[in-house]
Design a protein around this motif. Structure first.
Motif, PDB file in Angstrom:
ATOM      1  N   VAL A 180      10.395  -9.081  32.862  1.00 28.14           N
ATOM      2  CA  VAL A 180      11.765  -8.816  32.423  1.00 28.14           C
ATOM      3  C   VAL A 180      11.817  -8.766  30.900  1.00 28.14           C
ATOM      4  N   ASP A 181      12.526  -7.764  30.375  1.00 29.12           N
ATOM      5  CA  ASP A 181      12.684  -7.602  28.924  1.00 29.12           C
ATOM      6  C   ASP A 181      13.801  -8.535  28.449  1.00 29.12           C
ATOM      7  N   ILE A 182      13.448  -9.795  28.205  1.00 25.76           N
ATOM      8  CA  ILE A 182      14.456 -10.802  27.826  1.00 25.76           C
ATOM      9  C   ILE A 182      15.143 -10.441  26.507  1.00 25.76           C
ATOM     10  N   PRO A 183      14.386 -10.089  25.437  1.00 24.53           N
ATOM     11  CA  PRO A 183      15.074  -9.730  24.190  1.00 24.53           C
ATOM     12  C   PRO A 183      16.013  -8.541  24.370  1.00 24.53           C
ATOM     13  N   GLY A 184      15.582  -7.569  25.176  1.00 18.35           N
ATOM     14  CA  GLY A 184      16.424  -6.397  25.389  1.00 18.35           C
ATOM     15  C   GLY A 184      17.708  -6.720  26.120  1.00 18.35           C
ATOM     16  N   PHE A 335       2.571 -16.021  14.328  1.00 12.07           N
ATOM     17  CA  PHE A 335       2.019 -15.314  15.480  1.00 12.07           C
ATOM     18  C   PHE A 335       0.544 -15.657  15.669  1.00 12.07           C
ATOM     19  N   MET A 336      -0.200 -15.706  14.603  1.00 12.96           N
ATOM     20  CA  MET A 336      -1.625 -16.003  14.696  1.00 12.96           C
ATOM     21  C   MET A 336      -1.871 -17.423  15.192  1.00 12.96           C
ATOM     22  N   ARG A 337      -0.999 -18.347  14.817  1.00 14.07           N
ATOM     23  CA  ARG A 337      -1.127 -19.711  15.335  1.00 14.07           C
ATOM     24  C   ARG A 337      -0.928 -19.724  16.849  1.00 14.07           C
ATOM     25  N   ALA A 338       0.052 -18.948  17.299  1.00  9.42           N
ATOM     26  CA  ALA A 338       0.305 -18.867  18.739  1.00  9.42           C
ATOM     27  C   ALA A 338      -0.890 -18.253  19.465  1.00  9.42           C
ATOM     28  N   VAL A 339      -1.496 -17.233  18.891  1.00 12.15           N
ATOM     29  CA  VAL A 339      -2.673 -16.602  19.486  1.00 12.15           C
ATOM     30  C   VAL A 339      -3.811 -17.617  19.594  1.00 12.15           C
ATOM     31  N   SER A 340      -3.934 -18.461  18.580  1.00 13.64           N
ATOM     32  CA  SER A 340      -5.009 -19.466  18.570  1.00 13.64           C
ATOM     33  C   SER A 340      -4.841 -20.499  19.679  1.00 13.64           C
ATOM     34  N   GLU A 341      -3.621 -20.624  20.195  1.00 18.08           N
ATOM     35  CA  GLU A 341      -3.356 -21.638  21.213  1.00 18.08           C
ATOM     36  C   GLU A 341      -3.541 -21.124  22.642  1.00 18.08           C
ATOM     37  N   ILE A 342      -3.863 -19.849  22.816  1.00 18.58           N
ATOM     38  CA  ILE A 342      -4.103 -19.322  24.167  1.00 18.58           C
ATOM     39  C   ILE A 342      -5.338 -20.006  24.750  1.00 18.58           C
ATOM     40  N   ALA A 507       5.151 -15.405  30.043  1.00 11.41           N
ATOM     41  CA  ALA A 507       4.364 -16.116  29.033  1.00 11.41           C
ATOM     42  C   ALA A 507       2.929 -15.593  28.946  1.00 11.41           C
ATOM     43  N   ARG A 508       2.636 -14.418  29.497  1.00 12.25           N
ATOM     44  CA  ARG A 508       1.274 -13.902  29.442  1.00 12.25           C
ATOM     45  C   ARG A 508       1.187 -12.728  28.472  1.00 12.25           C
ATOM     46  N   PRO A 509       0.373 -12.839  27.416  1.00 10.92           N
ATOM     47  CA  PRO A 509      -0.416 -14.006  27.047  1.00 10.92           C
ATOM     48  C   PRO A 509       0.372 -15.037  26.240  1.00 10.92           C
ATOM     49  N   LEU A 510       1.545 -14.601  25.742  1.00 12.97           N
ATOM     50  CA  LEU A 510       2.420 -15.498  24.973  1.00 12.97           C
ATOM     51  C   LEU A 510       3.860 -15.216  25.356  1.00 12.97           C
ATOM     52  N   PRO A 511       4.742 -16.200  25.235  1.00 11.88           N
ATOM     53  CA  PRO A 511       6.150 -15.940  25.537  1.00 11.88           C
ATOM     54  C   PRO A 511       6.735 -14.816  24.687  1.00 11.88           C
ATOM     55  N   SER A 512       6.198 -14.623  23.499  1.00  5.27           N
ATOM     56  CA  SER A 512       6.715 -13.576  22.610  1.00  5.27           C
ATOM     57  C   SER A 512       5.990 -12.251  22.799  1.00  5.27           C
ATOM     58  N   LEU A 513       5.113 -12.179  23.792  1.00  4.01           N
ATOM     59  CA  LEU A 513       4.241 -11.003  23.905  1.00  4.01           C
ATOM     60  C   LEU A 513       3.910 -10.762  25.371  1.00  4.01           C
ATOM     61  N   SER A 530      -2.910  -9.635  29.729  1.00  7.23           N
ATOM     62  CA  SER A 530      -1.486  -9.350  29.880  1.00  7.23           C
ATOM     63  C   SER A 530      -1.100  -9.484  31.354  1.00  7.23           C
ATOM     64  N   HIS A 531       0.183  -9.407  31.640  1.00  3.49           N
ATOM     65  CA  HIS A 531       0.679  -9.525  33.016  1.00  3.49           C
ATOM     66  C   HIS A 531       0.137  -8.388  33.889  1.00  3.49           C
ATOM     67  N   PRO A 532      -0.277  -8.646  35.146  1.00  6.72           N
ATOM     68  CA  PRO A 532      -0.192  -9.906  35.897  1.00  6.72           C
ATOM     69  C   PRO A 532      -1.461 -10.749  35.848  1.00  6.72           C
ATOM     70  N   GLY A 533      -2.426 -10.379  34.998  1.00  4.28           N
ATOM     71  CA  GLY A 533      -3.582 -11.246  34.819  1.00  4.28           C
ATOM     72  C   GLY A 533      -4.854 -10.731  35.445  1.00  4.28           C
ATOM     73  N   GLY A 534      -5.750 -11.694  35.754  1.00  2.00           N
ATOM     74  CA  GLY A 534      -7.107 -11.364  36.137  1.00  2.00           C
ATOM     75  C   GLY A 534      -7.265 -10.859  37.553  1.00  2.00           C
TER      76      GLY A 534
END
Length: 555
Positions: A180-184, A335-342, A507-513, A530-534
């Motif tokens: 779902v496009d939450i920001p939209g 953003f890079m900090r968030a990427v580091s936390e995946i 939230a895949r891979p990040l809530p913002s992405l 990315s969604h839906p994953g592996g």
């Protein structure tokens, strides 16, 4: 990965799939395309095929000498062809198979029935072989097999399958659509909000399909798989066999929350080329090119040449995409900090073994003439006598020690496709858990460590199938760092990121992405991160391609 969700499992012909994925330089790499796809794994190839089919001139750039990514087939031991990092094709989306005419383009699928075999380590009663559990599409036969351990479980198994199939069917609309496009929906001009409301449709469809069963789905995706299985069954071999699908490929135990979702969760190149996509191997991308306007404009190759495009799709993991391929000054520190936390934690070591004869299991001895039995075509679960055996293996892996009694899932694809090995010989894939990326004390794996772990695995197989060790003519041991180095799987994680609740759907891979778009306009993710994953399903590639086509039409 024997699953109670699907009653039949499929097996891609590794030989034919591998042949199909050998790229040919039929044309020179040009300097300009509409779209570039980084990485020739299955999702990248799916995305390329749909883009080209949609009229977008597309090229795929693959670092290795062969296409396929982690689903590639290679002759790593003379005369023996292996699917090196994966081995089952049970999740491929049916519409992708049809749309891209994969059968016409060389994808041969072998149906496995039965699909799960769990032999026991025990003394036979009255001189009989040890017991085993064999599951397939024949429900009456399944009930007889389960009845060897529990008549109560035999009666419950049909209802359990119906329960899982109902929930799995309900989430199909979510797999085949972006989140779902939450920001939209929540911000921006009215026109965007109205357009974003359409992304609610798959969620509504799932809700309508579930109806009063919504609480059941919520419980399954959030609960430990042991909670679900203990409610349904009492026999340990059945619970352990089903529990493997809740932990396969994940550094988790059956008693950890969220392991229930992995249970529920469980040839392309020719098609892309047929639609006109250009596919190139041995073309390593060094960096995504970002213009002064902050938009992606192509890629820089390792040889120093540039290839320009309107859009770039990355089939690499989010870590590689943003940490290695994207100019760091184009992305915010937050953003890079968030990427580091995946989380890319992986428990998997894949061992590919060439043998000169079929394994002969004590629980189901081979026929006198050496003909493969029904159990040889299955996912063979070893060290799965009880859930506690799996829990103990997990605890050791978390402590930095390869499990002394690892969970083993063994497949012999050459039983169904004899072209994979010389006459009378076979290829054996062994998916093992739990092995850490770093050994105890932060020590890196050595060749001696690999050899020691492989020997431990073979010793366990030998206990179930005496003579196995003497049949080995060659092997390849791929520990998590090897899976990272060879296939670009960050952390060795076969799913491009852990399939945990904090890294799924929105939230895949990040809530913002989560909508395949990235902070850099024109750069998209299309891989399993990315969604839906592996899993070898192609849905990430399909969804990303649909998003790109929509954006290109809008200009």
């Amino acid at each position: 990965m024997a699953s109670a969700v699907s009653v039949v499992r499929t097996w891609p012909s590794a030989c034919r799939f591998g042949t199909a994925t050998r790229a040919c330089h039929v044309a020179a790499l040009r300097a300009q395309y509409d779209a570039l796809v980084i990485g020739g794994g299955h999702n990248g190839l799916v995305a390329a095929a749909y883009l080209q089919k949609g009229g977008v001139n597309t090229a795929v750039l693959e670092r290795r000498h062969v296409l396929g990514g982690a689903a590639v087939s290679e002759e790593i031991i003379p005369g023996f062809r292996f699917s090196r990092a994966s081995y089952l094709l049970s999740l491929l989306r049916p519409h992708i198979y049809r749309d891209l005419e994969l059968k016409k383009h060389g994808l041969k699928v072998f149906m496995r029935d039965p699909h799960a075999f769990t032999p026991m380590l025990e003394e036979g009663l009255g001189g009989q072989p040890p017991r085993s559990l064999l599951l397939g599409s024949d429900m009456e036969q399944n009930m007889r097999e389960i009845g060897k351990f529990s008549e109560k479980d035999a009666k419950a198994y049909r209802a359990f399958n119906t329960y899982l199939e109902k929930l799995a069917e309900a989430i199909h609309p979510l797999l085949d659509s972006p989140p779902v496009d939450i920001p939209g929906v929540t911000q921006g001009p009215l026109r965007r909000r109205l357009a974003a409301l359409k992304t609610l449709t798959p969620l509504i469809k799932t809700g309508l399909k579930l109806g009063k069963n919504i609480p059941e789905l919520y419980e399954l995706i959030t609960a430990p798989i042991t909670k679900i299985l203990n409610r349904w069954f009492e026999s340990e071999p059945l619970r352990a066999t089903l529990a493997t699908d809740g932990v396969i490929g994940a550094m988790t135990s059956p008693s950890n929350p969220g392991s229930g979702y992995v249970l529920l969760h469980h040839s392309i190149a020719n098609s892309a080329r047929a639609h006109g996509a250009a596919i190139f191997t041995e073309q390593e991308v060094e960096q995504v090119l970002v213009g002064p306007d902050g938009c992606a404009k192509g890629v820089l190759l390792k040889d120093g040449s540039e290839v320009h495009s309107r859009v770039v799709l990355s089939n690499a993991t989010p870590h590689i995409t943003f940490k290695k391929l994207t100019p760091q000054d184009s992305l915010s520190p937050e953003f890079m900090r968030a990427v580091s936390e995946i989380d890319y934690t992986s428990p998997v070591t894949k061992i590919n073994v060439a043998v000169d004869r079929l394994p002969n299991f004590l629980a189901m001895p081979n026929a006198a003439d050496g003909t493969p039995g029904p159990h040889h075509q299955c996912s063979i679960h070893l060290n799965c006598e009880s859930v506690e055996v799996l829990e103990a293996a997990y605890r050791e892996g978390k402590q930095g020690r390869p499990s002394a009694r690892p969970m083993l899932e063994m497949c012999i694809p050459s039983v169904l496709d004899p072209t994979l090995a010389p006459p009378g010989c076979h290829v054996v894939s062994v998916f093992t858990q739990f092995t850490p990326y770093w050994l105890e004390g932060g020590r890196a794996w050595t060749d001696q460590d690999r050899e020691q772990f492989a020997n431990s695995v073979f010793d366990w197989i030998e206990r179930y199938a005496p003579g196995f060790k003497g049949s080995i003519v060659g092997k390849e041991v791929l520990v998590p760092p090897d899976l990272e180095r060879i296939f670009g799987l960050t952390g060795g994680n076969i799913f491009h990121g852990a399939m945990t609740l904090d890294q799924l759907y929105l939230a895949r891979p990040l809530p913002s992405l989560s909508d395949y778009r990235t902070p850099i306009k024109g750069l998209y993710l299309c891989g399993s991160g990315s969604h839906p994953g592996g899993g070898v399903m192609g849905a990430s590639g399909w969804n990303a391609a649909m998003m790109v086509l929509t954006d290109l039409r809008r200009g």
